[in-house]
Write a protein that holds these residues in place. Sequence first.
Motif, PDB file in Angstrom:
ATOM      1  N   GLY A 146      -1.662 -17.577 -25.868  1.00 57.26           N
ATOM      2  CA  GLY A 146      -0.918 -18.501 -26.984  1.00 57.26           C
ATOM      3  C   GLY A 146      -0.213 -17.687 -28.151  1.00 57.26           C
ATOM      4  N   LYS A 147      -0.933 -16.661 -28.775  1.00 60.48           N
ATOM      5  CA  LYS A 147      -0.238 -15.908 -29.618  1.00 60.48           C
ATOM      6  C   LYS A 147       1.167 -15.093 -29.141  1.00 60.48           C
ATOM      7  CE  LYS A 147      -4.241 -15.370 -32.666  1.00 60.48           C
ATOM      8  NZ  LYS A 147      -3.764 -16.425 -33.764  1.00 60.48           N
ATOM      9  N   LEU A 148       0.924 -14.760 -27.912  1.00 57.09           N
ATOM     10  CA  LEU A 148       2.074 -14.073 -27.182  1.00 57.09           C
ATOM     11  C   LEU A 148       2.913 -14.844 -26.256  1.00 57.09           C
ATOM     12  CD1 LEU A 148      -0.056 -11.062 -26.076  1.00 57.09           C
ATOM     13  CD2 LEU A 148       1.350 -10.970 -28.012  1.00 57.09           C
ATOM     14  N   ALA A 149       2.664 -16.252 -26.210  1.00 60.75           N
ATOM     15  CA  ALA A 149       3.721 -17.167 -25.512  1.00 60.75           C
ATOM     16  C   ALA A 149       3.485 -16.747 -24.067  1.00 60.75           C
ATOM     17  CB  ALA A 149       5.181 -17.151 -25.887  1.00 60.75           C
ATOM     18  N   LEU A 150       2.295 -16.487 -23.641  1.00 65.68           N
ATOM     19  CA  LEU A 150       2.177 -15.780 -22.099  1.00 65.68           C
ATOM     20  C   LEU A 150       1.060 -16.607 -21.627  1.00 65.68           C
ATOM     21  CD1 LEU A 150       1.773 -11.966 -22.498  1.00 65.68           C
ATOM     22  CD2 LEU A 150       3.548 -13.211 -21.636  1.00 65.68           C
ATOM     23  N   ASP A 161      -2.123 -17.511 -18.767  1.00 62.05           N
ATOM     24  CA  ASP A 161      -3.403 -16.548 -18.463  1.00 62.05           C
ATOM     25  C   ASP A 161      -2.922 -15.752 -17.131  1.00 62.05           C
ATOM     26  OD1 ASP A 161      -4.676 -18.067 -20.362  1.00 62.05           O
ATOM     27  OD2 ASP A 161      -6.067 -19.062 -19.312  1.00 62.05           O
ATOM     28  N   VAL A 162      -2.297 -16.232 -16.211  1.00 71.45           N
ATOM     29  CA  VAL A 162      -1.776 -15.581 -15.146  1.00 71.45           C
ATOM     30  C   VAL A 162      -0.987 -14.242 -15.571  1.00 71.45           C
ATOM     31  CG1 VAL A 162       0.076 -16.784 -14.314  1.00 71.45           C
ATOM     32  CG2 VAL A 162      -1.221 -15.543 -12.684  1.00 71.45           C
ATOM     33  N   ASP A 163      -0.293 -14.630 -16.523  1.00 69.84           N
ATOM     34  CA  ASP A 163       0.773 -13.366 -16.955  1.00 69.84           C
ATOM     35  C   ASP A 163       0.005 -12.203 -17.568  1.00 69.84           C
ATOM     36  OD1 ASP A 163       2.844 -15.354 -16.289  1.00 69.84           O
ATOM     37  OD2 ASP A 163       3.115 -15.584 -18.579  1.00 69.84           O
ATOM     38  N   LEU A 164      -1.282 -12.754 -18.442  1.00 70.17           N
ATOM     39  CA  LEU A 164      -2.268 -11.789 -18.921  1.00 70.17           C
ATOM     40  C   LEU A 164      -2.789 -10.908 -17.724  1.00 70.17           C
ATOM     41  CD1 LEU A 164      -3.565 -13.310 -21.948  1.00 70.17           C
ATOM     42  CD2 LEU A 164      -2.237 -11.223 -21.959  1.00 70.17           C
ATOM     43  N   ASP A 165      -3.057 -11.531 -16.641  1.00 71.42           N
ATOM     44  CA  ASP A 165      -3.669 -11.244 -15.576  1.00 71.42           C
ATOM     45  C   ASP A 165      -3.108  -9.852 -14.805  1.00 71.42           C
ATOM     46  OD1 ASP A 165      -5.997 -12.915 -16.045  1.00 71.42           O
ATOM     47  OD2 ASP A 165      -5.488 -14.257 -14.410  1.00 71.42           O
ATOM     48  N   CYS A 166      -1.656 -10.340 -14.865  1.00 74.15           N
ATOM     49  CA  CYS A 166      -0.702  -9.286 -14.000  1.00 74.15           C
ATOM     50  C   CYS A 166      -0.554  -8.349 -15.014  1.00 74.15           C
ATOM     51  CB  CYS A 166       0.447 -10.180 -13.913  1.00 74.15           C
ATOM     52  SG  CYS A 166       0.332 -11.350 -12.314  1.00 74.15           S
ATOM     53  N   LEU A 167      -0.522  -8.581 -16.197  1.00 71.11           N
ATOM     54  CA  LEU A 167      -0.199  -7.407 -17.304  1.00 71.11           C
ATOM     55  C   LEU A 167      -1.457  -6.281 -17.176  1.00 71.11           C
ATOM     56  CD1 LEU A 167       1.493  -9.077 -20.396  1.00 71.11           C
ATOM     57  CD2 LEU A 167       2.433  -7.303 -18.424  1.00 71.11           C
ATOM     58  N   ASP A 168      -2.768  -6.949 -16.937  1.00 66.42           N
ATOM     59  CA  ASP A 168      -3.827  -6.115 -17.077  1.00 66.42           C
ATOM     60  C   ASP A 168      -4.001  -5.336 -15.690  1.00 66.42           C
ATOM     61  OD1 ASP A 168      -6.310  -5.448 -18.027  1.00 66.42           O
ATOM     62  OD2 ASP A 168      -7.494  -6.792 -16.747  1.00 66.42           O
ATOM     63  N   VAL A 169      -3.818  -5.883 -14.648  1.00 63.91           N
ATOM     64  CA  VAL A 169      -3.638  -5.161 -13.448  1.00 63.91           C
ATOM     65  C   VAL A 169      -2.619  -3.935 -13.358  1.00 63.91           C
ATOM     66  CG1 VAL A 169      -3.041  -5.271 -11.128  1.00 63.91           C
ATOM     67  CG2 VAL A 169      -4.560  -7.000 -11.985  1.00 63.91           C
ATOM     68  N   ASP A 206       9.695 -12.687 -13.090  1.00 62.31           N
ATOM     69  CA  ASP A 206      10.855 -13.041 -14.001  1.00 62.31           C
ATOM     70  C   ASP A 206      10.509 -13.453 -15.352  1.00 62.31           C
ATOM     71  OD1 ASP A 206      12.196 -12.771 -11.417  1.00 62.31           O
ATOM     72  OD2 ASP A 206      12.356 -14.892 -11.206  1.00 62.31           O
ATOM     73  N   ARG A 207       9.576 -14.107 -15.514  1.00 55.07           N
ATOM     74  CA  ARG A 207       9.150 -14.698 -16.713  1.00 55.07           C
ATOM     75  C   ARG A 207       8.702 -13.282 -17.788  1.00 55.07           C
ATOM     76  NH1 ARG A 207       5.965 -18.452 -15.442  1.00 55.07           N
ATOM     77  NH2 ARG A 207       4.006 -17.386 -15.167  1.00 55.07           N
ATOM     78  N   LEU A 208       8.075 -12.455 -17.142  1.00 57.17           N
ATOM     79  CA  LEU A 208       7.555 -11.047 -17.971  1.00 57.17           C
ATOM     80  C   LEU A 208       8.732 -10.387 -17.967  1.00 57.17           C
ATOM     81  CD1 LEU A 208       3.996 -10.470 -16.016  1.00 57.17           C
ATOM     82  CD2 LEU A 208       4.447 -11.384 -18.531  1.00 57.17           C
ATOM     83  N   GLU A 209       9.582 -10.304 -17.227  1.00 56.67           N
ATOM     84  CA  GLU A 209      10.819  -9.418 -17.412  1.00 56.67           C
ATOM     85  C   GLU A 209      11.531  -9.952 -18.689  1.00 56.67           C
ATOM     86  OE1 GLU A 209      13.639  -6.788 -14.572  1.00 56.67           O
ATOM     87  OE2 GLU A 209      13.534  -9.051 -14.177  1.00 56.67           O
ATOM     88  N   ARG A 210      11.956 -11.169 -18.590  1.00 55.15           N
ATOM     89  CA  ARG A 210      12.696 -12.232 -19.399  1.00 55.15           C
ATOM     90  C   ARG A 210      12.045 -11.698 -20.978  1.00 55.15           C
ATOM     91  NH1 ARG A 210      13.064 -16.207 -15.632  1.00 55.15           N
ATOM     92  NH2 ARG A 210      11.703 -17.336 -16.855  1.00 55.15           N
ATOM     93  N   GLY A 211      10.798 -11.872 -20.782  1.00 53.28           N
ATOM     94  CA  GLY A 211      10.055 -11.553 -22.321  1.00 53.28           C
ATOM     95  C   GLY A 211       9.923 -10.143 -22.719  1.00 53.28           C
ATOM     96  N   GLY A 212      10.528  -9.159 -22.135  1.00 54.67           N
ATOM     97  CA  GLY A 212      10.348  -7.917 -22.472  1.00 54.67           C
ATOM     98  C   GLY A 212       9.041  -7.216 -22.068  1.00 54.67           C
ATOM     99  N   TRP A 213       8.370  -7.819 -21.234  1.00 47.91           N
ATOM    100  CA  TRP A 213       6.964  -7.301 -20.792  1.00 47.91           C
ATOM    101  C   TRP A 213       7.061  -6.100 -19.766  1.00 47.91           C
ATOM    102  CZ3 TRP A 213       3.023  -8.156 -24.177  1.00 47.91           C
ATOM    103  CH2 TRP A 213       3.099  -9.081 -25.043  1.00 47.91           C
ATOM    104  N   ILE A 214       7.620  -6.341 -18.916  1.00 51.80           N
ATOM    105  CA  ILE A 214       7.610  -5.277 -17.600  1.00 51.80           C
ATOM    106  C   ILE A 214       9.115  -5.001 -17.655  1.00 51.80           C
ATOM    107  CG2 ILE A 214       5.683  -6.512 -16.694  1.00 51.80           C
ATOM    108  CD1 ILE A 214       7.760  -7.736 -14.616  1.00 51.80           C
TER     109      ILE A 214
END
Length: 160
Positions: A39-43, A45-53, A81-89
């Motif tokens: 919630g703090k990062l606008a992500l 749960d599954v986004d966090l899982d992918c980032l963790d992996v 797509d969502r993570l790339e747009r957010g500048g995460w990956i």
Amino acid sequence: MEQTQSGDARHRRRTGNDIKGALRDLRIQLALLNHQIGGKLALKDVDLDCLDVLARSGPLTPSALARQAGLHPATLTGILDRLERGGWIARDRARADRRSVTIRVLPDRGMEVFRLYQPMIGAMDDVLDGYSEDELALIADFLRRSTAAGERANDELGQE
């Protein structure tokens, strides 16, 4: 003698149930923590899982990430797509074969996630400080074996 064995079996079963209950409680607390951090990062749960992996395994192909995260490749496309747009990956394409893609976490954003998990990491360090090396080895073995049991259960459910 038989009554003692019966009492021992009952005590063992009760202790086993206490452990399973504690694991369920831990799962809920970790899910709540992930949800708050997401919630703090606008992500999601599954986004966090992918980032963790990705943080644990390093750069991966989309198919390898989907496998490790337990996701369908089509589902993963939307997440990436969502993570790339957010500048995460970043999606890095090979020079030789432009169809070959590797996904990696952008370091600055990864540190942002780590910073939010730091209070839990510190709390876990405090918990672990209360155990001897032998106890820590036993706990680590229990958690690895529990993870393997979870993987087997997931595999069996996936084959139904």
